[in-house]
Motif scaffolding. Sequence first.
Motif, PDB file in Angstrom:
ATOM      1  N   UNK A   1       1.804   1.865  -3.478  1.00 57.46           N
ATOM      2  CA  UNK A   1       0.666   2.409  -4.230  1.00 57.46           C
ATOM      3  C   UNK A   1       0.497   3.900  -3.925  1.00 57.46           C
ATOM      4  N   UNK A   2       0.585   4.232  -2.644  1.00 54.72           N
ATOM      5  CA  UNK A   2       0.431   5.636  -2.239  1.00 54.72           C
ATOM      6  C   UNK A   2       1.494   6.499  -2.918  1.00 54.72           C
TER       7      UNK A   2
ATOM      8  N   UNK B   1       0.441   7.100  -6.421  1.00 50.42           N
ATOM      9  CA  UNK B   1      -0.687   8.041  -6.487  1.00 50.42           C
ATOM     10  C   UNK B   1      -0.185   9.464  -6.293  1.00 50.42           C
TER      11      UNK B   1
ATOM     12  N   UNK C   1      -6.473  -5.484   2.876  1.00 48.97           N
ATOM     13  CA  UNK C   1      -5.573  -4.555   2.188  1.00 48.97           C
ATOM     14  C   UNK C   1      -6.010  -4.316   0.744  1.00 48.97           C
TER      15      UNK C   1
ATOM     16  N   UNK D   1      -2.471  11.137   1.957  1.00 51.73           N
ATOM     17  CA  UNK D   1      -2.708   9.717   1.654  1.00 51.73           C
ATOM     18  C   UNK D   1      -2.123   8.826   2.750  1.00 51.73           C
ATOM     19  N   UNK D   2      -0.946   9.196   3.239  1.00 53.25           N
ATOM     20  CA  UNK D   2      -0.331   8.400   4.305  1.00 53.25           C
ATOM     21  C   UNK D   2      -1.138   8.504   5.594  1.00 53.25           C
TER      22      UNK D   2
ATOM     23  N   UNK E   1      -8.150   3.741  -1.891  1.00 50.63           N
ATOM     24  CA  UNK E   1      -7.138   4.767  -2.182  1.00 50.63           C
ATOM     25  C   UNK E   1      -7.159   5.143  -3.666  1.00 50.63           C
TER      26      UNK E   1
ATOM     27  N   UNK F   1      -7.689   1.428   6.783  1.00 50.52           N
ATOM     28  CA  UNK F   1      -7.414   0.018   7.105  1.00 50.52           C
ATOM     29  C   UNK F   1      -8.282  -0.421   8.278  1.00 50.52           C
TER      30      UNK F   1
ATOM     31  N   UNK G   1      -4.489   6.339   5.244  1.00 51.89           N
ATOM     32  CA  UNK G   1      -4.362   4.895   5.019  1.00 51.89           C
ATOM     33  C   UNK G   1      -4.642   4.049   6.269  1.00 51.89           C
TER      34      UNK G   1
ATOM     35  N   UNK H   1      -0.192  -3.989   8.415  1.00 47.06           N
ATOM     36  CA  UNK H   1      -0.540  -4.078   7.000  1.00 47.06           C
ATOM     37  C   UNK H   1      -0.408  -5.512   6.512  1.00 47.06           C
TER      38      UNK H   1
ATOM     39  N   UNK I   1      -8.476  -1.595   1.024  1.00 49.90           N
ATOM     40  CA  UNK I   1      -7.797  -0.324   1.306  1.00 49.90           C
ATOM     41  C   UNK I   1      -7.222   0.254   0.007  1.00 49.90           C
ATOM     42  N   UNK I   2      -6.598  -0.593  -0.782  1.00 50.09           N
ATOM     43  CA  UNK I   2      -5.987  -0.113  -2.028  1.00 50.09           C
ATOM     44  C   UNK I   2      -7.046   0.357  -3.015  1.00 50.09           C
TER      45      UNK I   2
ATOM     46  N   UNK J   1       0.814  -1.220   0.000  1.00 52.97           N
ATOM     47  CA  UNK J   1       0.000   0.000   0.000  1.00 52.97           C
ATOM     48  C   UNK J   1       0.847   1.270   0.000  1.00 52.97           C
TER      49      UNK J   1
END
Lengths: 212, 181
Positions: free
Chosen positions: A6-7, A10, B53, B27-28, B60, B35, B31, B118, B56-57, A3
């Motif tokens: 991915x972030x 993005x 996950x 975004x961080x 996002x 989750x 997340x 995660x 979650x993806x 993830x």
Amino acid sequence: MDTNELVRSLAADHGWRARPVGMVLAVALVVALPVTAAMFIMALGLRPDFMAATGRAFFILKFIVTAALALACLALALRLVQPGAPVRNASWLLAVPVGLLAAGIVADLALPQTSGWTARLIGSNARVCLTAIPLLSLPPLIALLIGLRRGAATRPMLTGALAGLGAGAIAATFYASHCADDSPLFVATWYTIAWALVALIGALAGRWVLRF
Amino acid sequence: MRKGEGEWTQLMRSANSGDGAAYHRLLLAITPVLRATAQRGLARAGQPTDQCEDIVQEILLAVHLKRHTWDPSAPFGPWLFAIARNKLIDALRKRGRRVFVDIDDFAETLPAEPAREQLPAADINAHIEKLPQRQREVLQSIAVESASIRETAAKLAMSEGAVRVALHRGLANLAAKLRRD
């Protein structure tokens, strides 16, 4: 790809921006409306007594109702593709065309008429109405779905149904200048059946097209 | 408004005015909350949380591709949770359950939930394999090798513009593939 990766990708794509939904919708409608207008002129055309009819209240009411319905549907659909935007407090917009039509029916029944109310309700164009409105509504329906697809419809079927109803209202705005039946009883019956059909098509299409 | 959400709104506003670092931070920040939300949603529906996950993806990606539908004059949180809720329901539906998730369920999860561990995501990797070569290479370079757009362009002998296009198309394709399966 985990993830965090991915972030990262993005964030790297941040430079890309989508155009606002309203703008895409407007452009799509600008393309679609001439198509509907051309279909209308080729297949139906204005009614012969169009100029004389513009002086009659029930004739004008048809356009006010269809335009109010089209605008209400557009405004609501635009909210529906904006997650978290309040929709319920804008739903009164739909009451405007309904209220206008209801007031028209009351006036129609209260005024002295040359024909009975059943004759006015059944009219002489029901079949044309039920065919023309759905067909004329297809170009604006496609345009609305293309535009709304850019948004994020959390309720795709409802959004699609509103797109269908809005497209039907746009189509009816054209059709109303052809149809010789001006009684609000006719409009409330046959236009509504045609709109329900287009709304159904919109809902089914929306379910597929508007999911994101 | 809950603590944290005001900060998200600020970050997203900065992001909209071109601040890429603010966007990355946002975004961080969301997340772990997403989750926790996804885990809780799965648990409530009686589903195993091992595919958390993937959800979650997917959320996002949707946040990224639909961020232009957020109204900058409104708080960011309700928009985010409407997107998350939608994706969660979709994910549960794909597993063959008709579910109704109350948006308030998400509200409760905030902000005290600890950041959870995660888990590996499976879906996205299967789809990356199927992307056109250029998109796959660009994504690999930027996501996994954490190269910049410029470095990626030099490495793959592409223009920076072409890298940007491939990156965006790759992400949009991934979102579409995840939605379809």
